[in-house]
Design a protein around this motif. Structure first.
Motif, PDB file in Angstrom:
ATOM      1  N   LEU A 148      -7.058   4.683  -1.791  1.00  0.00           N
ATOM      2  CA  LEU A 148      -5.812   4.290  -0.956  1.00  0.00           C
ATOM      3  C   LEU A 148      -6.102   4.586   0.662  1.00  0.00           C
ATOM      4  CD1 LEU A 148      -3.250   5.175  -3.553  1.00  0.00           C
ATOM      5  CD2 LEU A 148      -3.686   2.813  -2.762  1.00  0.00           C
ATOM      6  N   ALA A 149      -6.466   5.613   0.928  1.00  0.00           N
ATOM      7  CA  ALA A 149      -6.579   5.957   2.443  1.00  0.00           C
ATOM      8  C   ALA A 149      -7.698   4.884   2.971  1.00  0.00           C
ATOM      9  CB  ALA A 149      -7.312   7.545   2.543  1.00  0.00           C
ATOM     10  N   LEU A 150      -8.561   4.599   2.469  1.00  0.00           N
ATOM     11  CA  LEU A 150      -9.566   3.391   2.910  1.00  0.00           C
ATOM     12  C   LEU A 150      -8.977   2.325   3.224  1.00  0.00           C
ATOM     13  CD1 LEU A 150     -12.710   4.574   0.862  1.00  0.00           C
ATOM     14  CD2 LEU A 150     -12.487   5.001   3.424  1.00  0.00           C
ATOM     15  N   LEU A 151      -8.023   1.851   2.257  1.00  0.00           N
ATOM     16  CA  LEU A 151      -7.339   0.789   2.252  1.00  0.00           C
ATOM     17  C   LEU A 151      -6.318   0.859   3.426  1.00  0.00           C
ATOM     18  CD1 LEU A 151      -6.599  -0.210  -1.729  1.00  0.00           C
ATOM     19  CD2 LEU A 151      -8.258  -1.224   0.106  1.00  0.00           C
ATOM     20  N   LEU A 152      -5.633   1.647   3.632  1.00  0.00           N
ATOM     21  CA  LEU A 152      -4.721   2.078   4.715  1.00  0.00           C
ATOM     22  C   LEU A 152      -5.466   1.778   6.041  1.00  0.00           C
ATOM     23  CD1 LEU A 152      -2.283   4.709   3.576  1.00  0.00           C
ATOM     24  CD2 LEU A 152      -1.701   2.380   4.236  1.00  0.00           C
ATOM     25  N   LEU A 153      -6.671   2.215   6.186  1.00  0.00           N
ATOM     26  CA  LEU A 153      -7.442   2.253   7.237  1.00  0.00           C
ATOM     27  C   LEU A 153      -7.924   0.786   7.481  1.00  0.00           C
ATOM     28  CD1 LEU A 153      -9.952   5.174   7.109  1.00  0.00           C
ATOM     29  CD2 LEU A 153      -8.158   4.946   8.745  1.00  0.00           C
ATOM     30  N   LEU A 205       0.928  -1.190  -0.055  1.00  0.00           N
ATOM     31  CA  LEU A 205       0.006   0.000   0.157  1.00  0.00           C
ATOM     32  C   LEU A 205       0.898   1.434   0.025  1.00  0.00           C
ATOM     33  CD1 LEU A 205      -2.750  -1.003   2.481  1.00  0.00           C
ATOM     34  CD2 LEU A 205      -3.098  -0.540  -0.031  1.00  0.00           C
ATOM     35  N   ALA A 206       1.844   1.225   0.764  1.00  0.00           N
ATOM     36  CA  ALA A 206       2.770   2.559   0.732  1.00  0.00           C
ATOM     37  C   ALA A 206       3.465   2.782  -0.697  1.00  0.00           C
ATOM     38  CB  ALA A 206       4.179   2.159   1.697  1.00  0.00           C
ATOM     39  N   SER A 221       3.051   7.009   5.533  1.00  0.00           N
ATOM     40  CA  SER A 221       3.080   5.319   5.414  1.00  0.00           C
ATOM     41  C   SER A 221       4.565   4.858   4.652  1.00  0.00           C
ATOM     42  CB  SER A 221       1.862   5.103   4.833  1.00  0.00           C
ATOM     43  OG  SER A 221       1.878   5.096   3.411  1.00  0.00           O
ATOM     44  N   VAL A 222       4.890   5.778   3.573  1.00  0.00           N
ATOM     45  CA  VAL A 222       6.080   5.289   2.972  1.00  0.00           C
ATOM     46  C   VAL A 222       7.274   5.296   3.944  1.00  0.00           C
ATOM     47  CG1 VAL A 222       7.541   5.737   1.028  1.00  0.00           C
ATOM     48  CG2 VAL A 222       5.310   6.110   0.785  1.00  0.00           C
ATOM     49  N   THR A 223       7.492   6.379   4.603  1.00  0.00           N
ATOM     50  CA  THR A 223       8.542   6.516   5.556  1.00  0.00           C
ATOM     51  C   THR A 223       8.696   5.543   6.639  1.00  0.00           C
ATOM     52  OG1 THR A 223       8.961   8.790   5.125  1.00  0.00           O
ATOM     53  CG2 THR A 223       9.906   8.034   7.244  1.00  0.00           C
TER      54      THR A 223
END
Length: 264
Positions: free
Chosen positions: A168-173, A147-148, A243-245
């Motif tokens: 992507l925000a929903l998937l990260l949640l 996801l990142a 999220s990447v970092t």
């Protein structure tokens, strides 16, 4: 009893704040140096951006010497620098923001010091992990890495393809549901949801971005004729980009999915 609880809560909040100040030492010193560079005479033989590149390198070396960052942290910070420079090259080319001053160290409109702004975020994550003795429970490293990577790519591809950041925000949640960040404040062990940590870091990065643009680190199109606040939408962008970092730092700390992962 209620008074004691309030007093204890205030003391814990104070300790947490002090730990955060220690964690952002690199970032504050970097942005402070950028701000101070605005006070330099305009007729110097070396361009301001070139001086800031030298300053960033010196600050990185100093952080290693004084123990702010260890060898593993420095590797992460260099990785963040490289990832950040690639991001800058694409975004500046697309006109998202600009570095209006001239410099010898500019490549395709991006001064090489620009990567240090991402290094500062990497340094904060590494320092916070160490200072607050972070650990994770029910963390999903492979899913989070995928996801990142998608978040990072979307900030490029949305210039040509539909913007997927809401999806992507929903998937990260969903991916962070049930994932807890455990940390130590004083002698107490605390925890918060990973999604909340992303939101809080994203907010303070938005605040830091306002400070950085105010002191001339870079300029958005609406700031070229005079500084104006960074749009609040950038808060959401930073909450995604952290999220990447985070994935880069978490990978260097080891651990497996679904277990409590302790970081030294």
């Amino acid at each position: 009893m209620t008074f004691q609880r309030i007093a204890h809560g205030c003391a814990q909040f104070w300790r947490f704040g002090l730990d955060q100040v220690r964690a952002v030492a690199f970032a504050v010193t970097l942005v402070g140096g950028i701000g101070a560079s605005r006070l330099l005479p305009g007729d110097l033989p070396v361009a301001r951006y070139d001086l800031l590149l030298i300053y960033g390198v010196a600050l990185t070396v100093l952080a290693r010497k004084v123990g702010w960052d260890g060898p593993r942290d420095t590797a992460v910070i260099l990785g963040c620098h490289a990832v950040g420079l690639l991001f800058e090259l694409v975004k500046v080319r697309m006109g998202s923001w600009s570095y209006p001053e001239d410099a010898l160290s500019k490549v395709a409109g991006v001064p090489l010091y620009g990567g240090f702004l991402y290094s500062a975020v990497g340094s904060y994550c590494c320092r916070a992990w160490k200072i607050m003795d972070l650990s994770l429970s029910r963390y999903r490293p492979r899913l989070m890495a995928a996801l990142a990577a998608a978040v990072y790519l979307n900030f490029f591809t949305h210039h040509w393809l539909p913007d997927a950041r809401l999806v992507l925000a929903l998937l990260l949640l969903a991916a962070t549901a049930g994932t807890w960040v455990h940390f130590t404040v004083g002698t107490s062990r605390q925890r918060m949801p990973l999604s909340l940590a992303f939101a809080l870091i994203g907010f303070f990065l938005w605040v830091a971005e306002n400070a950085a643009t105010y002191v001339g680190a870079w300029s958005y199109p609406h700031q070229l004729d005079g500084w104006q606040p960074v749009p609040l939408t950038k808060f959401g962008a930073w909450a995604l980009l952290i999220s990447v970092t985070f994935v880069l730092v978490a990978r260097t700390r080891g651990g497996s999915a679904g277990t409590a992962t302790r970081f030294a």
